[in-house]
Design a protein around this motif. Structure first.
Motif, PDB file in Angstrom:
ATOM      1  N   GLN A  44       0.807  -1.219   0.000  1.00 42.50           N
ATOM      2  CA  GLN A  44       0.000   0.000   0.000  1.00 42.50           C
ATOM      3  C   GLN A  44       0.839   1.268   0.000  1.00 42.50           C
ATOM      4  N   ASP A  47       0.007   6.443  -3.664  1.00 44.11           N
ATOM      5  CA  ASP A  47      -0.719   7.612  -3.167  1.00 44.11           C
ATOM      6  C   ASP A  47      -1.853   7.951  -4.123  1.00 44.11           C
ATOM      7  N   TYR A  99      -7.581  -0.441  -4.798  1.00 39.99           N
ATOM      8  CA  TYR A  99      -6.924   0.331  -3.737  1.00 39.99           C
ATOM      9  C   TYR A  99      -7.238   1.822  -3.879  1.00 39.99           C
ATOM     10  N   LYS A 103      -9.465   4.030  -1.340  1.00 34.17           N
ATOM     11  CA  LYS A 103      -8.861   5.183  -0.678  1.00 34.17           C
ATOM     12  C   LYS A 103      -9.634   6.466  -0.996  1.00 34.17           C
ATOM     13  N   ARG A 106     -12.994   6.425   0.848  1.00 36.84           N
ATOM     14  CA  ARG A 106     -12.782   6.715   2.278  1.00 36.84           C
ATOM     15  C   ARG A 106     -12.502   8.201   2.497  1.00 36.84           C
ATOM     16  N   GLN A 107     -11.734   8.772   1.583  1.00 38.65           N
ATOM     17  CA  GLN A 107     -11.433  10.206   1.673  1.00 38.65           C
ATOM     18  C   GLN A 107     -12.726  11.024   1.547  1.00 38.65           C
TER      19      GLN A 107
END
Ligand code: C2E
Ligand code: MG
Ligand code: MG
Ligand code: MG
Length: 289
Positions: A44, A47, A99, A103, A106-107
């Motif tokens: 992970q 970015d 991924y 991410k 979630r952000q």
């Protein structure tokens, strides 16, 4: 004559040697990138940056596009155009895209909780994901697990996907669209040989490729093409977003020809989440009078 023959042979040999070493370099680089990427995905280390999508009339933030970023400790920073194809060829793409999608979602949830006014996030999905994969299930469970409104998520896919034969992709896209998730055609105008897919696929957005935006100021045919895409969008009830807007002049022309949404360096580069929040709190709103 002997000398000439000798020279030709020598040149030929060199050419072959050069060709081989060139091949080896490319193949070797591919392997190096593939193995480093495999590690980066599993540990992970990728970015996600966010680039705002802006309403041209009000200058307001209408959403963000999530873009993957990768800095390898040894290889340094590699652009997506270098490693996304490797991810596609090696089967890493499903994990990579999942991924990034996780991410970014979630952000979004976190921004919502903090009152940061981001109401929509777009993620890029590789066309290879739709070949007999479980993409529908992955999106469905993500949306349910994070309890995000499906309308807040848009998937950006390229036209090549629409051109693939077989009804599997068609059914898959219909099912995904029925979840309420948006479907956007990325780089629109660069790859199509037929527009008929627009009536068959449940698309919600077209992203006008930046190659048409570049020369809007001096190229009348680019202006005509941009106008045609905007009209096409209006006819089919699709949102049109201009990509790669770098100047005030381009933004003005787009407004004049009826484009309502845009992204590009003129407004903001893709940024890490915290930097995006600063941008939004600060001068994020005032580049359009
Ligand atoms: P894209 O989806 O068309 O993304 C737009 C690209 O244009 C991004 O490049 C963005 O940084 C760049 N860009 C934005 N504004 C401007 C501008 O004003 N001028 C110029 N010249 N460029 C601008 P990036 O981030 O290098 O990504 C390249 C491509 O890689 C993306 O094109 C997308 O196809 C792919 N990609 C990026 N992230 C992901 C991902 O998470 N998954 C997948 N499958 N593909 C991704
Ligand atoms: Mg995109
Ligand atoms: Mg694009
Ligand atoms: Mg692109």
């Amino acid at each position: 004559a002997d000398i000439a023959l000798y020279q030709a042979k020598a040149a030929g040999r060199n050419a072959i040697r050069f060709y081989q070493s060139h091949m080896n370099d490319a193949a070797q680089q591919h392997l190096i990138i593939a193995s480093a990427l495999r590690r980066a995905v599993s540990e992970q280390q990728l970015d996600v940056y966010y680039q705002p999508k802006i309403a041209l009339d009000t200058g307001r933030l209408m959403g963000v596009e999530a873009l993957v970023r990768w800095v390898d400790p040894e290889l340094g920073s590699l652009p997506p155009d270098r490693f996304i194809p490797v991810a596609e060829e090696t089967g890493l793409i499903a994990a990579l895209d999942s991924y990034v999608m996780e991410k970014a979602c979630r952000q979004l949830v976190s921004w919502q909780a903090q009152g940061v006014p981001v109401t929509s996030v777009a993620v890029n999905l590789s066309a290879t994901e739709f070949r007999g994969g479980d993409i529908y299930q992955r999106i469905k469970s993500l949306v349910e697990r994070l309890a995000i409104k499906p309308g807040m998520l848009t998937l950006e896919i390229t036209e090549s996907l629409m051109m693939e034969p077989g009804s599997d992709i068609h059914d898959e896209l219909i099912r995904i669209r029925e979840l309420g998730v948006g479907l956007s055609i990325d780089d629109f105008g660069t790859g199509f040989s037929s527009l008929s897919y627009l009536k068959r696929f449940p698309v919600t957005e077209l992203k006008l490729d930046r190659s048409f935006v570049n020369d809007l100021g001096h190229d009348a045919s680019d202006r005509a093409l941009a106008r045609a895409v905007i009209q096409l969008g209006a006819t089919f009830g699709l949102q049109v977003v201009a990509e790669g807007v770098e100047t005030r002049n381009q933004a003005d022309i787009l407004s004049q020809i009826g484009c309502t949404l845009a992204q590009g360096y003129y407004f903001a580069h893709p940024m890490p989440a915290d930097q995006f929040e600063h941008w939004l709190a600060g001068d994020g709103q005032d580049y359009i009078e």
